[in-house]
Design a protein around this motif. Structure first.
Motif, PDB file in Angstrom:
ATOM      1  N   ARG A  48       1.271  -0.957   0.279  1.00 57.02           N
ATOM      2  CA  ARG A  48      -0.210  -0.582   0.158  1.00 57.02           C
ATOM      3  C   ARG A  48       0.354   1.741   0.050  1.00 57.02           C
ATOM      4  NH1 ARG A  48      -4.091  -0.267   4.932  1.00 57.02           N
ATOM      5  NH2 ARG A  48      -5.685  -1.709   3.520  1.00 57.02           N
ATOM      6  N   LEU A 102       3.038   4.542  -2.313  1.00 57.63           N
ATOM      7  CA  LEU A 102       3.041   5.296  -4.084  1.00 57.63           C
ATOM      8  C   LEU A 102       4.558   5.363  -4.088  1.00 57.63           C
ATOM      9  CD1 LEU A 102      -0.027   6.981  -4.859  1.00 57.63           C
ATOM     10  CD2 LEU A 102      -0.043   5.291  -5.536  1.00 57.63           C
ATOM     11  N   ALA A 134       3.240  -0.926  -7.733  1.00 55.54           N
ATOM     12  CA  ALA A 134       1.984  -0.005  -8.060  1.00 55.54           C
ATOM     13  C   ALA A 134       1.734   0.528  -9.807  1.00 55.54           C
ATOM     14  CB  ALA A 134       1.354   0.633  -7.155  1.00 55.54           C
ATOM     15  N   ASN A 176       1.183  11.169   0.738  1.00 52.87           N
ATOM     16  CA  ASN A 176      -0.186   9.659   0.178  1.00 52.87           C
ATOM     17  C   ASN A 176      -0.658   9.442   1.280  1.00 52.87           C
ATOM     18  OD1 ASN A 176      -0.522   9.242  -2.222  1.00 52.87           O
ATOM     19  ND2 ASN A 176       1.135   9.832  -2.921  1.00 52.87           N
ATOM     20  N   VAL A 182      -3.499   6.602   0.977  1.00 51.67           N
ATOM     21  CA  VAL A 182      -2.944   4.822  -0.518  1.00 51.67           C
ATOM     22  C   VAL A 182      -2.313   4.211   1.601  1.00 51.67           C
ATOM     23  CG1 VAL A 182      -1.593   3.443  -1.748  1.00 51.67           C
ATOM     24  CG2 VAL A 182      -2.723   5.683  -2.863  1.00 51.67           C
ATOM     25  N   GLY A 206      -5.030   3.081   3.654  1.00 54.64           N
ATOM     26  CA  GLY A 206      -5.978   2.334   2.632  1.00 54.64           C
ATOM     27  C   GLY A 206      -7.591   2.928   2.347  1.00 54.64           C
ATOM     28  N   ALA A 257      -4.038   1.801  -3.963  1.00 50.96           N
ATOM     29  CA  ALA A 257      -3.130   2.836  -4.895  1.00 50.96           C
ATOM     30  C   ALA A 257      -2.927   2.448  -6.388  1.00 50.96           C
ATOM     31  CB  ALA A 257      -1.703   1.656  -4.177  1.00 50.96           C
ATOM     32  N   ALA A 258      -3.720   1.064  -6.269  1.00 53.74           N
ATOM     33  CA  ALA A 258      -4.032   1.267  -8.400  1.00 53.74           C
ATOM     34  C   ALA A 258      -4.641   2.664  -8.634  1.00 53.74           C
ATOM     35  CB  ALA A 258      -4.389  -0.087  -8.954  1.00 53.74           C
ATOM     36  N   VAL A 281      -4.879   4.914  -8.305  1.00 56.72           N
ATOM     37  CA  VAL A 281      -3.841   6.787  -8.416  1.00 56.72           C
ATOM     38  C   VAL A 281      -2.971   6.020  -9.636  1.00 56.72           C
ATOM     39  CG1 VAL A 281      -2.640   8.207  -7.307  1.00 56.72           C
ATOM     40  CG2 VAL A 281      -4.313   6.841  -6.197  1.00 56.72           C
ATOM     41  N   ALA A 282      -1.786   5.054  -9.030  1.00 61.02           N
ATOM     42  CA  ALA A 282      -0.321   4.904  -9.886  1.00 61.02           C
ATOM     43  C   ALA A 282      -0.928   4.626 -11.188  1.00 61.02           C
ATOM     44  CB  ALA A 282       0.241   3.629  -9.511  1.00 61.02           C
TER      45      ALA A 282
END
Lengths: 296, 792
Positions: free
Chosen positions: A108, A110, A116, B126, B129, B132, B136-137, B139-140
């Motif tokens: 989790r 970025l 990710a 961030n 993210v 939780g 993340a998916a 945004v990424a």
């Protein structure tokens, strides 16, 4: 292993260039315990009007240069001394393919190394049905992520012909794959596409390869210019593992990392725009010499 | 007329108007309540319509459309041959009571603050993210989450300065949000034009009704823009992708209206970490950019390297904190459809309060709980989770998000959202002389000012074409003005319409070099077109007189035309249509500096030329076609040269025209006085030089080389002479920034002065073909020097 690296990149504008900007990514970086940059610098000729250093999103060092006018040639000379240790991977620590979704959910973040970032299409790596089928076929027997990456790495090396003349930096992935030929950049992009089709996060690595092989070993392909290979994320426990599909290797101490990105577009040695009335021709020369070759 | 057939009473006419009006079952209607009675807010408008004479409304509607046409309001459509489409105004305004409005605006201001906080997190720590709250998916994988902007704080302290929301009425009349526009919301300028047109159609009603004015919003937004410049340094400007963008009209309009420079990426350069605009007075700092360009195109060095619209180094200027960007690069990620699923929760987490206005119910299918919640439900629409288009804009083909060729909600749930299919509330529209209900949505603009978020009191309604479904402009819907109606009289800020003293403040700062370049070439192309027309007409008149005979004069003349690349076999020679096309192109790049009438005249010329050349076979034996075109082009020149304010830009246009005319005259004259020129060539020279009458008056004898040269080369009083044009160039060059002999453009000043002296002191017998060739060469050098000194 201790290396002295020298890179020369020459752009010939035939005296027709105006001003412009370049972002340079050629210096090795320090990577935890695996790689240590001892000293390094980039010479720029002519001296740029402005020059500054920064780190990009993926943690790669970048040199920014702005020029007013370039009388004739533009030459970048990078020199670095780097210490490199082979990463040790315990393949058995890799997560299994079936657990990919839960492994990803646990990641989790970025921040730059997050898997990710490396799952979806990027500028130069689009999905491709042929690559997908190829990746599925060649990794059928694999149980773990590591095994799958390893199998794909070996398959590409076996099925693709290294040909420095067949492709250039702008050759699309599909074309190189369909003809089964290319250079390290093509090998790497195709492997990244294959891994992402399998749901495995995959990154592009740019860097250097030692020029002269250790005694009794063959000279590796891709040592006369900057090299490229692939990093695959094999789950939270083992993390990222680097593969070189051009040479069918798990990356050890012969590879020196310059940059990580989603594909070549994130880490080209030179990115930018010089206004020019004519074309440009570029040449590159690389020397990667081990200093402690003869030590036990 | 009314005496002969007495009109029905007002109540009767009122019910006739509403006879066929049907609100859609189960939705909210603006005009009538559940019982079908007209709501109090709308009675004035209904009565106004009912009072009108038969046919009157059509006349009024036509007047409004005429305004829009004359103002040149258009929408560029992609895929339709880049055609400019007439502005689709639905002529009835949407009326909203101020109390209703202020509730809506308060909810939207809360939402704007929330979006600001989400952006701050996505480009900062961030936490959302990491903790939780956001996958993340999402945004990424968003192409709008721009990695180079992570960790770059906004110089202005905020990432959002102007936002828009598309909202609609729910069944019970409360408002809900269809989508958030943060990237570069468009429509505020069109809202102004809608207002001008609608206020014309309903002039009396508008004057009588307490409608909130729009000008105050723009005034306040402009002053907040100017206050954002870091350290108070640098001008504020608008960054546009250019004339090929679908909303370029609006960019030019707003720039003119607010007195801001309209810049393209190539106008800008980054020096020592500062953004500069290249102007005719050298580089000047830009402190604030109101961006109408999608972020990924803004800097080919760090963002999309295929962009030709950007400015290399722009991101580095942002990193240095020397530039305020409105809105920040990267806020497009806030438009991601999947984010709608998380907004209610994010409001609780970030601000500890529930959302005042709900948005379209949305579930992100990547989440197992959400998937279970929508399992088997039918009133849902599944679409791309990462799309940034609005729910009713139709699903644009899924870009290559994720890594799949044939993603489906079953194989790749994380790439999809499920959204409730919503029925929009309705508002009345005119159907002939009757009223009909049409679904609508509203675009509301909010700007950050010194006093917090301020809404444009009004806006931009989209009216669906048919009875049900989506209100999409692209699908043939219409737009309407929005009147926010107060109980008491409102502050009377006059709304200045486009052309009438539109500049709330004069254009600031020096002329961008690219604008100067386009104006210079506009001057040259228009003059070149005119010269070409004169040549063709003169030839065709002669040819008609000769009755098909190949006289030596015609052969000689034909060679001249050939030199100019003119193919006489074509009714409209390609050389001419190409030149006119180039003039239109140059003009299109400087529309913000151009009068609406001038632009209309040029477009009209281009359209006429196109029509005539499409008619193909029709010959122009006597040059009449050229006559028509000549009258049109001189109409344009008149507007441009007589009516334009003498800004620096005008001087460049003027210099371009003079250089072109002097060159054309020198080449033509050299050809006609050459040793091998047949008899009659001098008469042609006089005719092309439009100087037949003057010659007759000044020299009461046959044309001789001396008399023709005296008049067309050396006469300081004849606007067709070379000397006259060179004097004009000389005068204008002195008035350019840094223009004198000692200035930055000293080479240019010296070259024009030298040429002027040669011509002013020459005698008629000195002037022969080689002399004119040298003059021509000098003029080309002057043109190059203008470019070198100012246009680079």
């Amino acid at each position: 292993m201790l290396y002295d690296i020298k890179l020369t990149m020459r752009f010939d504008y035939s005296g027709l260039a105006g001003g412009g900007r370049h972002a340079i990514r050629v210096l090795p970086q320090t990577l935890g315990v695996h790689q240590r940059m001892i000293a390094g610098h980039v010479d720029v000729d002519p001296v740029p009007r402005e020059r500054s250093a920064r780190t990009d999103f993926f943690g790669n060092p970048v040199t920014d240069c702005a020029f007013d006018a370039i009388p004739d040639d533009l030459v970048y000379t990078a020199q670095a001394r780097v210490e490199r240790f082979a990463p040790v991977h315990v393949a058995a620590d890799s997560a299994i393919l079936a657990d990919m979704a839960s492994e990803l959910e646990a990641a989790r973040t970025l921040l730059a190394p997050s898997p990710a970032h490396f799952l979806n299409a990027s500028a130069l790596v689009p999905p491709h049905a042929g690559v997908r089928d190829y990746a599925q076929k060649t990794t059928k027997a694999a149980h773990t992520i590591f095994d799958a990456a390893h199998a794909l790495n070996a398959a590409l090396h076996a099925d693709m012909r290294y040909d420095a003349e067949a492709t250039d930096v702008d050759t699309p992935l599909a074309e190189a794959f369909e003809a089964r030929h290319g250079v390290c950049q093509d090998f790497s992009h195709i492997m990244i596409a294959g891994l992402r089709h399998l749901g495995i996060p995959a990154a592009y690595v740019s860097g250097y390869l030692r020029t002269i092989p250790p005694k009794g070993q063959p000279r590796l392909e891709g040592a006369d210019a900057m090299h490229a290979w692939v990093s695959a994320w094999c789950g939270t426990k083992i993390g990222w593992v680097e593969f070189d599909p051009t040479n069918d290797l798990v990356v050890a101490a012969d590879h020196i990392v310059v940059g990580y990105g989603r594909d070549y577009a994130d880490v080209p040695p030179v990115r930018g725009v010089i206004r020019t009335a004519g074309g440009q021709t570029a040449t590159q020369a690389v020397d990667v010499l081990p200093l402690d070759q003869d030590l036990p | 007329m009314s005496a002969l057939s007495p009109r029905p009473s007002l109540p009767k006419r009122r019910s006739a108007l509403l006879e066929t009006y049907r609100a859609f079952p189960g939705t909210h209607d603006e005009l009538v309540d559940e019982g079908g009675a007209v709501r109090p807010l709308w009675r004035g408008l209904v009565d106004e319509l009912a009072r009108m004479q038969p046919g009157e409304i059509e006349g009024r509607v036509a007047r409004g459309d005429e305004y829009l046409r004359d103002a040149g309001v258009y929408l560029r459509q992609f895929g339709a041959g880049d055609a400019e489409r007439v502005w689709p105004l639905s002529h009835l305004p949407v009326l909203i009571h101020e109390k209703d409005w202020s509730g809506l605006v308060a909810g939207l201001a809360q939402r704007a603050e929330l979006l600001e906080a989400v952006a701050a997190d996505l480009y900062g720590e961030n936490r959302l993210v990491a903790d939780g709250h956001l996958p993340a998916a999402i945004v990424a994988q968003s192409p709008e989450w721009l990695r180079p902007m992570v960790g770059v704080p906004p110089a202005s302290g905020h990432r959002l300065h102007i936002v828009a929301f598309d909202v609609a009425r729910s069944v019970d009349g409360s408002w809900w949000v269809l989508g958030d526009r943060t990237q570069a919301p468009s429509g505020a300028g069109f809202a102004l034009e809608n207002r001008v047109a609608t206020a014309r159609i309903f002039a009396e009603l508008y004057a009588r009704t307490n409608v909130h004015r729009l000008a105050g919003f723009f005034r306040d937004f402009r002053s907040s823009l100017q206050s954002l410049a870091p350290g108070g340094e640098g001008r504020a400007a608008i960054l546009t992708p250019g004339p090929h963008s679908d909303t370029y009209y609006e960019h030019a309009y707003i720039a003119r209206y607010l007195g801001l420079s309209l810049l393209e990426g190539e106008d800008l350069t980054v020096r020592d970490g500062k953004l500069m605009v290249r102007t005719v007075s050298g580089p000047q700092p830009v402190g604030v950019l109101w961006r109408r360009l999608d972020a990924s195109y803004a800097d080919p060095l760090e963002l999309d390297d295929r962009s030709r619209l950007g400015t290399p180094g722009l991101v580095s200027a942002l990193r240095q904190g020397s530039l305020a960007m409105v809105n920040a690069l990267g806020v497009g990620v806030l438009e991601t459809r999947a984010l709608l699923a998380f907004m209610p929760r994010l409001s609780e987490i970030l601000h500890g309060e529930p959302l005042a206005l709900p948005n379209v119910a949305t579930w992100w299918c990547g989440d197992a709980v959400a998937r279970a919640a929508v399992e088997g439900r039918t009133n849902l629409h599944r679409s791309s989770a990462l799309s940034t288009s609005l729910p009713y804009e139709g699903d644009v083909p899924l870009p290559a998000h994720g890594f799949s060729i044939d993603a489906s909600p079953e194989t790749h749930p994380e790439l999809f959202v499920a959204q409730e299919i919503v029925s929009l509330g309705s508002t009345p529209a005119l159907d002939g002389e009757r009223l009909v209900a049409r679904p609508f949505s509203l675009r509301v603009f909010l700007a950050r000012t010194a006093d917090g978020w301020q809404a444009l009191p009004g806006g931009y309604a989209r009216i669906a074409a048919g009875e049900g479904g989506a209100a999409s402009l692209a699908l043939g819907g219409k737009v309407a003005d929005v009147w926010v109606v107060a109980d008491k009289p409102v502050e009377a800020i006059s709304l200045l319409s486009g052309e009438h003293a539109a500049n709330l403040k004069a254009q600031q700062g020096a002329l961008p070099a690219r604008a100067a370049d386009n104006l210079f070439w506009l001057g040259r192309y228009v003059e070149r077109a005119e010269d070409t027309m004169r040549l063709i007409r003169a030839y065709r008149v002669r040819a008609a007189e000769a009755g098909g005979e190949e006289t030596p004069l015609l052969v000689h003349f034909g060679e001249l035309l050939e030199d100019f690349g003119i193919d006489l076999a074509q009714r409209i020679p390609e050389a001419l249509s190409t030149t006119i096309g180039s003039a239109v192109f140059s003009a299109s790049k400087v529309r913000d500096r151009f009068s609406v009438d001038g632009w209309a005249a040029l477009k009209d010329l281009a359209a006429t030329t196109r029509n005539m050349s499409e008619k193909g076979e029709v010959s122009d034996a006597n040059g009449r076609t050229m006559g028509v075109l000549l009258r049109k082009i001189t109409g344009f020149s008149g507007l441009a040269h007589e009516n334009m304010y003498r800004f620096t830009g005008w001087r460049f246009m003027r210099i371009g025209r003079s250089i072109e005319r002097a060159i054309a005259t020198a080449s033509m004259l050299g050809f006609m006085i050459a040793d091998d020129a047949p008899e009659g060539a001098l008469d042609i020279a006089l005719e092309i030089g439009d100087s037949v009458l003057t010659h007759r008056r000044r020299f009461s004898l046959e044309a001789s080389i001396e008399s023709v040269v005296a008049l067309l080369a050396l006469d300081p009083m004849n606007p067709r002479s070379i000397l006259f044009q060179v004097s004009e160039i000389n005068d204008q060059v002195q008035l350019l920034p840094d223009g004198g002999l000692a200035g930055r453009a000293g080479d240019l000043a010296r070259a024009t002065l030298r040429l002027h002296t040669v011509l002013a002191t020459a005698q008629a017998q000195d002037v022969d073909a080689p002399f004119l060739e040298r003059v021509h060469g000098e003029l080309e050098i002057v043109s190059d020097l203008v470019a070198a000194a100012y246009l680079g």
